[in-house]
Design a protein around this motif. Sequence first.
Motif, mmCIF file in Angstrom:
data_model
loop_
_atom_site.group_PDB
_atom_site.id
_atom_site.type_symbol
_atom_site.label_atom_id
_atom_site.label_comp_id
_atom_site.label_asym_id
_atom_site.label_seq_id
_atom_site.Cartn_x
_atom_site.Cartn_y
_atom_site.Cartn_z
ATOM 1 N N TYR A 40 42.386 -105.901 14.808
ATOM 2 C CA TYR A 40 42.125 -104.504 15.146
ATOM 3 C C TYR A 40 42.944 -104.092 16.359
ATOM 4 N N ASP A 41 43.110 -104.995 17.305
ATOM 5 C CA ASP A 41 43.898 -104.698 18.496
ATOM 6 C C ASP A 41 45.345 -104.370 18.139
ATOM 7 N N SER A 42 45.966 -105.177 17.281
ATOM 8 C CA SER A 42 47.364 -104.907 16.919
ATOM 9 C C SER A 42 47.467 -103.630 16.088
ATOM 10 N N TYR A 43 46.483 -103.389 15.221
ATOM 11 C CA TYR A 43 46.490 -102.152 14.441
ATOM 12 C C TYR A 43 46.355 -100.935 15.347
ATOM 13 N N SER A 44 45.452 -100.993 16.321
ATOM 14 C CA SER A 44 45.256 -99.831 17.187
ATOM 15 C C SER A 44 46.489 -99.562 18.050
ATOM 16 N N ARG A 45 47.174 -100.631 18.511
ATOM 17 C CA ARG A 45 48.418 -100.417 19.265
ATOM 18 C C ARG A 45 49.482 -99.788 18.380
ATOM 19 N N TRP A 46 49.595 -100.264 17.139
ATOM 20 C CA TRP A 46 50.570 -99.696 16.199
ATOM 21 C C TRP A 46 50.249 -98.230 15.912
#
Length: 92
Positions: A40-46
């Motif tokens: 979720y962290d990488s998705y939210s940054r993207w």
Amino acid sequence: MCCAFQVHHLVFDGWSETLLVDDLARAWTGEPLRPLHVTYDSYSRWDRARGARLLEAELPFWREGLRNTPTRSCRIPPQTGKSSAGRRRSAR
């Protein structure tokens, strides 16, 4: 494996059904779950970066479109004292 449950499509989509059933079957039999490819962290940054790029691309359009828009000020008079509506009643 057959699945006999229904979940509303706003909460759960058909594409995820296979993933959920596979993960439940693995957990039931004690097999390790597959590692997540996206957190979720990488998705939210993207998603945040994508939103910023879209905003930057749209900003000239809105600046040009709103360039001659008249501005109005909304002046709120200062409060002088407390009104009865602003006081809280104590619970008795």
